[in-house]
Write a protein that holds these residues in place. Structure first.
Motif: not given
Length: 149
Positions: A42-50, A74-78, A113-117
Motif C-alpha cells: 500500500p505504501v511503496k518506498l524506495t531508497a538510495e544512498k546520497t 492506498t485509496t486514502k490520503n497519506l 499525498l493523495a492516492p497515487e501521489e
C-alpha cells in the motif's frame, strides 16, 4: 472489599497486558523491486544512498543520508513527515533522524499525498555508517521498509 480487590486485579491485568502488544514486522521492499502488485504494497518506498548536502540549519557534523521516494498506493490520503523515518545501519543499529531534522538541503517535505501521489527527498541520521534499510512509520505505525540501494 472483595469487589475492590477484584477491580484492582482486573485493572492491573489490563495495564500490564497492554504493554505486550506484538505485531508482525513489515516486509522489506527490495531495491528496484517492481514485482509486487500495488494491492500488496500500500505504501511503496524506495531508497538510495546520497551525499550529505548541508542546509543553513546544519551544525557541520557528520551525517549519513538516503534519498527516499514514498508513493501512496492506498485509496486514502497519506501524511508524510521527515520525522516519520529511521535509518538502520548494516550492523543492525536503528538511527532516529530526529536530531538531524532540517540539516539536509533537500530533506523530504512534510506533505499529504493523495492516492497515487509521491514525494521524494533526503532523510539523514547523525554519524557515519552504512545505511541498510529505511523505515517509514507515520504515527508510530510502521507502514513501509526498503533496502538502501
Amino acid at each position: 472489599m472483595r469487589t475492590i480487590l477484584t477491580g484492582l486485579g482486573l485493572l492491573g491485568a489490563l495495564t500490564f497486558t497492554g504493554c505486550a502488544v506484538e505485531t508482525e514486522p513489515t516486509e522489506v521492499q527490495s531495491a528496484g523491486d517492481e514485482a509486487k502488485p500495488a494491492e500488496k504494497v500500500p505504501v511503496k518506498l524506495t531508497a538510495e544512498k546520497t551525499a550529505f548536502e548541508p542546509s543553513a540549519m546544519s551544525d557541520g557534523g557528520d551525517y549519513t543520508c538516503a534519498k527516499v521516494t514514498v508513493t501512496n498506493r492506498t485509496t486514502k490520503n497519506l501524511d508524510v513527515n521527515p520525522l516519520d523515518f529511521a535509518l538502520t545501519g548494516a550492523d543492525g543499529t536503528k538511527h532516529d533522524i530526529g536530531s538531524a531534522f532540517g540539516v539536509h538541503e533537500d530533506e523530504i517535505a512534510a506533505v499529504t499525498l493523495a492516492p497515487e501521489e509521491k514525494a521524494t527527498g533526503a532523510v539523514c541520521a547523525p554519524g557515519h555508517f552504512t545505511p541498510k534499510t529505511v523505515t517509514f512509520a507515520p504515527g508510530f505505525a510502521e507502514k513501509a521498509r526498503a533496502e538502501v540501494a
